[in-house]
Design a protein around this motif. Structure first.
Motif, PDB file in Angstrom:
ATOM      1  N   MET A 257     -32.580  34.612  24.649  1.00 37.01           N
ATOM      2  CA  MET A 257     -32.690  35.985  24.101  1.00 37.01           C
ATOM      3  C   MET A 257     -33.462  35.860  22.740  1.00 37.01           C
ATOM      4  SD  MET A 257     -30.032  38.616  22.777  1.00 37.01           S
ATOM      5  CE  MET A 257     -29.197  37.696  21.233  1.00 37.01           C
ATOM      6  N   LEU A 258     -33.303  34.469  22.008  1.00 34.03           N
ATOM      7  CA  LEU A 258     -34.012  34.447  20.921  1.00 34.03           C
ATOM      8  C   LEU A 258     -35.322  33.985  21.198  1.00 34.03           C
ATOM      9  CD1 LEU A 258     -31.591  32.235  18.633  1.00 34.03           C
ATOM     10  CD2 LEU A 258     -31.823  34.685  18.834  1.00 34.03           C
ATOM     11  N   ARG A 259     -35.696  33.060  22.312  1.00 31.86           N
ATOM     12  CA  ARG A 259     -36.931  32.646  22.666  1.00 31.86           C
ATOM     13  C   ARG A 259     -37.779  33.871  23.226  1.00 31.86           C
ATOM     14  NH1 ARG A 259     -35.031  29.251  26.202  1.00 31.86           N
ATOM     15  NH2 ARG A 259     -34.931  27.669  24.679  1.00 31.86           N
ATOM     16  N   ALA A 260     -36.895  34.691  24.026  1.00 28.94           N
ATOM     17  CA  ALA A 260     -37.937  35.722  24.525  1.00 28.94           C
ATOM     18  C   ALA A 260     -38.373  36.839  23.493  1.00 28.94           C
ATOM     19  CB  ALA A 260     -37.198  36.402  25.564  1.00 28.94           C
ATOM     20  N   ALA A 261     -37.540  36.862  22.093  1.00 30.67           N
ATOM     21  CA  ALA A 261     -37.813  37.988  21.229  1.00 30.67           C
ATOM     22  C   ALA A 261     -39.180  37.922  20.580  1.00 30.67           C
ATOM     23  CB  ALA A 261     -36.762  38.065  20.307  1.00 30.67           C
TER      24      ALA A 261
ATOM     25  N   PRO B 195     -23.623  31.546  35.430  1.00 29.27           N
ATOM     26  CA  PRO B 195     -24.736  31.600  36.431  1.00 29.27           C
ATOM     27  C   PRO B 195     -26.133  31.797  35.552  1.00 29.27           C
ATOM     28  CG  PRO B 195     -23.175  33.340  36.929  1.00 29.27           C
ATOM     29  CD  PRO B 195     -22.859  32.870  35.702  1.00 29.27           C
ATOM     30  N   ASP B 196     -27.224  31.200  36.022  1.00 30.41           N
ATOM     31  CA  ASP B 196     -28.411  31.303  35.291  1.00 30.41           C
ATOM     32  C   ASP B 196     -28.921  32.621  35.604  1.00 30.41           C
ATOM     33  OD1 ASP B 196     -28.123  28.593  35.065  1.00 30.41           O
ATOM     34  OD2 ASP B 196     -29.519  27.919  36.435  1.00 30.41           O
ATOM     35  N   ALA B 197     -28.447  33.308  36.345  1.00 28.48           N
ATOM     36  CA  ALA B 197     -29.051  34.867  36.543  1.00 28.48           C
ATOM     37  C   ALA B 197     -28.386  35.759  35.546  1.00 28.48           C
ATOM     38  CB  ALA B 197     -29.005  35.148  37.930  1.00 28.48           C
ATOM     39  N   VAL B 198     -27.316  35.325  35.017  1.00 30.74           N
ATOM     40  CA  VAL B 198     -26.662  36.247  34.023  1.00 30.74           C
ATOM     41  C   VAL B 198     -27.112  35.648  32.573  1.00 30.74           C
ATOM     42  CG1 VAL B 198     -24.369  36.971  33.086  1.00 30.74           C
ATOM     43  CG2 VAL B 198     -24.805  36.575  35.394  1.00 30.74           C
ATOM     44  N   CYS B 199     -28.067  36.472  32.089  1.00 25.21           N
ATOM     45  CA  CYS B 199     -28.484  36.024  30.757  1.00 25.21           C
ATOM     46  C   CYS B 199     -28.748  37.250  29.782  1.00 25.21           C
ATOM     47  CB  CYS B 199     -29.663  35.166  31.032  1.00 25.21           C
ATOM     48  SG  CYS B 199     -31.118  36.186  31.428  1.00 25.21           S
ATOM     49  N   LYS B 200     -28.739  37.304  28.645  1.00 25.53           N
ATOM     50  CA  LYS B 200     -28.885  38.451  27.500  1.00 25.53           C
ATOM     51  C   LYS B 200     -30.195  38.690  27.746  1.00 25.53           C
ATOM     52  CE  LYS B 200     -25.177  36.983  24.535  1.00 25.53           C
ATOM     53  NZ  LYS B 200     -24.874  36.438  23.017  1.00 25.53           N
ATOM     54  N   SER B 201     -31.415  37.997  27.976  1.00 26.01           N
ATOM     55  CA  SER B 201     -32.766  38.723  27.451  1.00 26.01           C
ATOM     56  C   SER B 201     -33.219  39.549  28.544  1.00 26.01           C
ATOM     57  CB  SER B 201     -33.458  37.459  27.615  1.00 26.01           C
ATOM     58  OG  SER B 201     -33.577  36.778  28.894  1.00 26.01           O
ATOM     59  N   ARG B 202     -32.739  39.270  29.793  1.00 29.07           N
ATOM     60  CA  ARG B 202     -33.118  40.210  30.779  1.00 29.07           C
ATOM     61  C   ARG B 202     -32.289  41.675  30.719  1.00 29.07           C
ATOM     62  NH1 ARG B 202     -31.991  36.461  36.281  1.00 29.07           N
ATOM     63  NH2 ARG B 202     -33.423  34.856  35.793  1.00 29.07           N
ATOM     64  N   ALA B 203     -31.041  41.683  30.131  1.00 25.73           N
ATOM     65  CA  ALA B 203     -30.557  43.075  29.850  1.00 25.73           C
ATOM     66  C   ALA B 203     -31.081  43.616  28.666  1.00 25.73           C
ATOM     67  CB  ALA B 203     -29.038  42.635  29.583  1.00 25.73           C
TER      68      ALA B 203
END
Length: 276
Positions: free
Chosen positions: A223-227, A183-191
């Motif tokens: 996650m890489l993009r958000a860092a 699911p798009d809502a399950v992503c590392k960057s949010r966590a």
């Protein structure tokens, strides 16, 4: 502590026996995971030393698509972990235990934005049991994946399956022999952002603390993009895609020794430094 380091595990920090054979070979290895008494995953000896040292000067956040059970099998240097992210961001572990409030929020986000896991499973049922699907798994009641015979899998499957899923709030990626539907809502960057906020609230990190990240697969890309800055190894799914983003470094090495390069890259960006 002044920096939060979020790092993927499989094929970024740790490697199966098969993955060890790819790229440059490390001078020595240590086993960090057993399954049914058999060695399963490894790190280079030097990477294990560097990771252990890194935890003394930075907050290291293991961030993996593995399930809670699969993560608990790993004896990762630097443990115990105050926080860890598993299930691709679907679970935040606090002192080794799932945070129920975080998971409830993830479940609500999935319900509000995507088809259900059952709906996705029903679509997979239509495939029947072709020989190229070796296993089919559901992970932490959040997402699913196939273990496939890559040589026998139809070349159009990932593309076609991805189109079906994208219309329903899911995404598809292939990492080696595994094809994930997430699911798009399950992503590392949010966590990762949630853990950073908690560490700031607890006074462990200053509110200016940057996030550094590492990963090799498509599920790591956001996650890489958000860092604030990120690094990926010169192998894996992102390498095959030629994936880049602002602030990204790509290692010179491929294979298990890339982990050593990644850990030195992290250490060189911590104000207090870590011996390399």
């Amino acid at each position: 502590m002044t920096v939060l380091i979020a790092t993927d595990l499989d094929r970024t920090m740790i490697y199966s026996a098969g993955a060890l054979a790819e790229g440059s070979s490390p001078a020595g290895t240590v086993c960090v995971e057993h399954l049914d008494g058999q060695p399963l995953s490894f790190m280079s000896s030097r990477a294990a030393e560097l990771l252990r040292a890194l935890t003394r000067t930075a907050v290291v956040l293991p961030t993996t698509t593995r399930t809670v059970e699969q993560f608990r099998r790993i004896d990762l240097p630097g443990a115990p972990w105050r926080y860890a992210v598993t299930s691709n961001g679907g679970t935040v572990l606090v002192d080794g235990e799932p945070d129920r409030a975080w998971r409830d929020g993830v479940d609500r986000a999935v319900r509000d934005s995507a088809a259900s896991l059952a709906d996705v499973g029903s679509e997979l049922d239509r495939l029947g049991e072709p020989d190229w699907i070796l296993k089919r798994r559901t992970a932490d009641d959040l997402f699913c994946y196939l273990v496939v015979d890559t040589a026998a899998m139809p070349s159009s499957f990932v593309r076609d399956w991805g189109h079906w899923c994208a219309e329903r709030g899911w995404n598809v990626s292939q990492q080696g022999r595994k094809v994930y539907a997430m699911p798009d809502a399950v992503c590392k960057s949010r966590a990762v952002a949630e853990v950073r906020a908690r560490l700031i609230a607890d006074g462990v990190l200053p509110d200016t603390a940057p996030v550094l990240a590492a990963g090799d697969g498509a599920l790591d890309a956001e996650m890489l993009r958000a860092a604030d800055a990120a690094v990926r190894p010169r192998h894996g799914e992102l390498e095959a895609l030629g994936w880049e983003c602002p602030g990204l470094t790509v290692t010179a090495a491929a294979g298990a020794t890339a982990a050593e390069e990644i850990l030195r890259w992290f250490a060189n960006r911590i104000p207090t430094g870590v011996a390399t």
